[in-house]
Design an enzyme around this catalytic site. Structure first.
Site, PDB file in Angstrom:
ATOM      1  N   LYS A  30     -10.194  -8.129   6.631  1.00 38.38           N
ATOM      2  CA  LYS A  30      -9.261  -7.787   7.712  1.00 38.38           C
ATOM      3  C   LYS A  30      -9.792  -8.402   9.001  1.00 38.38           C
ATOM      4  CE  LYS A  30      -7.946  -3.203   5.964  1.00 38.38           C
ATOM      5  NZ  LYS A  30      -8.133  -1.756   6.185  1.00 38.38           N
ATOM      6  N   SER A  88       0.849  -1.193   0.000  1.00 36.80           N
ATOM      7  CA  SER A  88       0.000   0.000   0.000  1.00 36.80           C
ATOM      8  C   SER A  88       0.883   1.241   0.000  1.00 36.80           C
ATOM      9  CB  SER A  88      -0.890  -0.003   1.255  1.00 36.80           C
ATOM     10  OG  SER A  88      -1.755   1.100   1.249  1.00 36.80           O
ATOM     11  N   GLU A 115     -11.067   0.482  -4.071  1.00 37.18           N
ATOM     12  CA  GLU A 115     -11.424   0.056  -2.716  1.00 37.18           C
ATOM     13  C   GLU A 115     -12.146   1.168  -1.972  1.00 37.18           C
ATOM     14  OE1 GLU A 115      -7.928  -1.406  -0.737  1.00 37.18           O
ATOM     15  OE2 GLU A 115      -8.894  -1.496   1.205  1.00 37.18           O
ATOM     16  N   LYS A 144      -0.849  -0.788  -4.530  1.00 32.60           N
ATOM     17  CA  LYS A 144      -2.127  -0.139  -4.187  1.00 32.60           C
ATOM     18  C   LYS A 144      -1.812   1.313  -3.866  1.00 32.60           C
ATOM     19  CE  LYS A 144      -4.816  -0.246   0.089  1.00 32.60           C
ATOM     20  NZ  LYS A 144      -5.548  -1.131   1.041  1.00 32.60           N
ATOM     21  N   ASP A 203     -14.085  -2.505   1.995  1.00 35.02           N
ATOM     22  CA  ASP A 203     -13.208  -2.688   3.157  1.00 35.02           C
ATOM     23  C   ASP A 203     -14.023  -2.275   4.388  1.00 35.02           C
ATOM     24  OD1 ASP A 203      -9.921  -1.226   4.008  1.00 35.02           O
ATOM     25  OD2 ASP A 203     -11.415  -2.213   5.252  1.00 35.02           O
ATOM     26  N   LYS A 226      -3.133   4.899  -2.423  1.00 37.10           N
ATOM     27  CA  LYS A 226      -4.151   5.652  -1.702  1.00 37.10           C
ATOM     28  C   LYS A 226      -4.552   6.839  -2.571  1.00 37.10           C
ATOM     29  CE  LYS A 226      -4.351   3.459   2.236  1.00 37.10           C
ATOM     30  NZ  LYS A 226      -5.581   2.834   2.727  1.00 37.10           N
ATOM     31  N   ASP A 276      -7.222   2.814  -3.320  1.00 38.43           N
ATOM     32  CA  ASP A 276      -8.014   2.767  -2.086  1.00 38.43           C
ATOM     33  C   ASP A 276      -8.360   4.189  -1.674  1.00 38.43           C
ATOM     34  OD1 ASP A 276      -7.516   1.312   1.271  1.00 38.43           O
ATOM     35  OD2 ASP A 276      -9.217   2.316   0.332  1.00 38.43           O
ATOM     36  N   GLY A 278      -4.657  -4.950   5.536  1.00 38.98           N
ATOM     37  CA  GLY A 278      -3.729  -4.738   6.648  1.00 38.98           C
ATOM     38  C   GLY A 278      -4.042  -3.471   7.421  1.00 38.98           C
TER      39      GLY A 278
HETATM   40  C1  SMG Z   1      -3.593   3.760   8.302  1.00 38.99           C
HETATM   41  S1  SMG Z   1      -4.487   3.094   6.927  1.00 38.99           S
HETATM   42  C2  SMG Z   1      -4.991   1.533   7.467  1.00 38.99           C
HETATM   43  C3  SMG Z   1      -6.133   1.044   6.589  1.00 38.99           C
HETATM   44  C4  SMG Z   1      -5.687   0.783   5.165  1.00 38.99           C
HETATM   45  N1  SMG Z   1      -4.614  -0.205   5.136  1.00 38.99           N
HETATM   46  C5  SMG Z   1      -3.697  -0.195   4.145  1.00 38.99           C
HETATM   47  O1  SMG Z   1      -3.669   0.622   3.263  1.00 38.99           O
HETATM   48  C6  SMG Z   1      -2.643  -1.262   4.212  1.00 38.99           C
HETATM   49  C7  SMG Z   1      -1.796  -1.071   5.426  1.00 38.99           C
HETATM   50  C8  SMG Z   1      -0.820  -2.232   5.561  1.00 38.99           C
HETATM   51  O2  SMG Z   1       0.016  -2.406   4.646  1.00 38.99           O
HETATM   52  O3  SMG Z   1      -0.924  -2.966   6.568  1.00 38.99           O
HETATM   53  C9  SMG Z   1      -6.848   0.323   4.291  1.00 38.99           C
HETATM   54  O4  SMG Z   1      -7.864   1.059   4.283  1.00 38.99           O
HETATM   55  O5  SMG Z   1      -6.787  -0.692   3.613  1.00 38.99           O
HETATM   56 MG    MG Z   2      -8.772  -0.012   2.658  1.00 39.64          MG
END
Ligand code: SMG
Ligand code: MG
Length: 370
Positions: free
Chosen positions: A264, A137, A215, A163, A240, A165, A190, A292
């Protein structure tokens, strides 16, 4: 088995780099680690997925600490000698939601139970692979050049899926640049609920980039909106934050609000519900992948076991420890030459906690009455 001892450890670990999403920027990872010891001397560990502030979901670490101590743990202790992982969800049912707090208790019990049975999480959950492909991510950055450098570094490290953001103002152009620079890599985005249905036409501009999925584009409580959006864009919609149970998954699938689900365990109350979601999705032909919450090795290890279930056909956010930490509180998880990470094979979560390292990151220990 009976819970003989339990304690919460408030942990703060510096991130190797700030991690920015549509709901904020993290510079450290604050979490709570639960350590439990049974009357048979088995030690169970679990790591909380909640954030320090209630911005990803309604849960946050102070709330988890309080609800666990005052409302959840007493219900578990009341089981006496009959504590098993299967009994945690029914025992905690009267308490509404609080899935990340419930996940902490169920996972520590499951870890202790499996260690007593000398069974790995992978065997118990029904994993079918010894290694899982690692996705990564990538946060929102200050400049496009920073993003391209970060993605290049992750691809060089061997990650098989990227991925990004996104948020309004940081979406079409970053995706276009990454696609142009790196070709047909496995790529997804995402939004963490940053858009509304009014943005449908704008989000449809992502269709030309052949993304694996988008996402959680809309609010976590807007299944109808996601179903409408899914009719207006070609990019597959993945949920998610909206999915907190197998029931949510069944509803979202029936409403065609999603065609992929990010699973998750911390968001849904634990690994047993995570497996139920996997099963509901598989029965409906819906692919899932393991998400994650920046877990340390304590949470990353069981996530890898989950990611090895048959329906987890897309690379997850199960990155190497070095993605976030210079020093993990377990032996570091690392990518192999194929961009995969080995599923732990030891009993329970299958990794040992490095107690001295954990002590170094521990702000305070909260003993629990059992
Ligand atoms: C602080 S963002 C945590 C939530 C986010 N998680 C990630 O982007 C992956 C984080 C990881 O690599 O564990 C999601 O919405 O999927
Ligand atoms: Mg997410």
């Amino acid at each position: 088995m009976r819970i003989a001892h339990a304690e919460l450890r408030w942990v703060r670990m510096p991130l190797v780099a700030p991690f920015r999403t549509s709901f904020g920027t993290s510079y450290d990872r604050d979490t709570i680690v639960l350590r439990m010891v049974t009357d048979e001397g088995a030690e169970g560990w679990a790591e909380c997925g909640a954030e320090i502030d209630p911005l990803y979901s309604e849960e946050w670490l102070d709330g988890v600490d309080l609800v666990l101590r005052d409302h959840l743990l007493p219900r578990l202790v009341a089981l006496g000698d009959e504590v098993t992982a299967a009994r945690v969800k029914p025992a905690l049912e009267p308490v509404k939601r609080h899935f990340m707090a419930k996940h902490l208790l169920e996972t520590a019990v499951l870890d202790a139970e499996l260690k007593s049975a000398r069974m790995p999480f992978a065997t118990y959950l029904g994993s079918v692979r010894e290694r899982v492909p690692a996705g990564v991510s990538v946060g929102i950055m200050d400049a496009h050049a920073d993003l391209l450098a970060a993605v290049a570094g992750y691809l060089d490290a061997g990650y098989v899926r990227i991925k990004l953001k996104i948020e309004p103002g940081w979406d079409i152009e970053p995706v276009r640049l990454v696609r142009k620079e790196f070709g047909d890599i496995q790529l997804q985005v995402d939004a963490n609920t940053a858009y509304t249905l009014m943005d449908a036409q704008h989000l449809a501009r992502l269709d030309e980039f052949g993304l694996l999925l988008i996402e959680q584009p809309l609010r976590e409580d807007d299944l109808r909106g996601h179903a409408e959006l899914a009719r207006l864009i070609r990019t597959p919609v993945c949920l998610d934050e909206s999915i907190t149970s197998a029931r949510d998954a069944a509803t979202a699938i029936a409403m065609r609000a999603c065609s992929v689900i990010n699973v998750k365990p911390s968001r849904v109350g634990g690994y047993l519900e995570a497996r139920r979601i996997h099963d509901v999705a598989a029965a409906n032909g819906i692919p899932v992948w393991c998400g994650g919450m920046l877990e340390t090795g304590i949470g990353r290890a069981p996530n890898l076991a989950l990611a090895a279930l048959p329906g987890f056909v897309l690379p997850g956010d199960t990155s190497a420890s070095a993605r976030y930490y210079t020093q993990d509180i377990t032996a570091p998880f690392e990518l192999d030459a194929d961009g995969c990470i080995a599923v732990p094979g030891g009993p329970g979560i299958g990794v040992d906690v490095l107690n001295e390292v954990l002590a170094g990151f521990t702000d305070r220990v909260v003993p629990l009455s059992v």
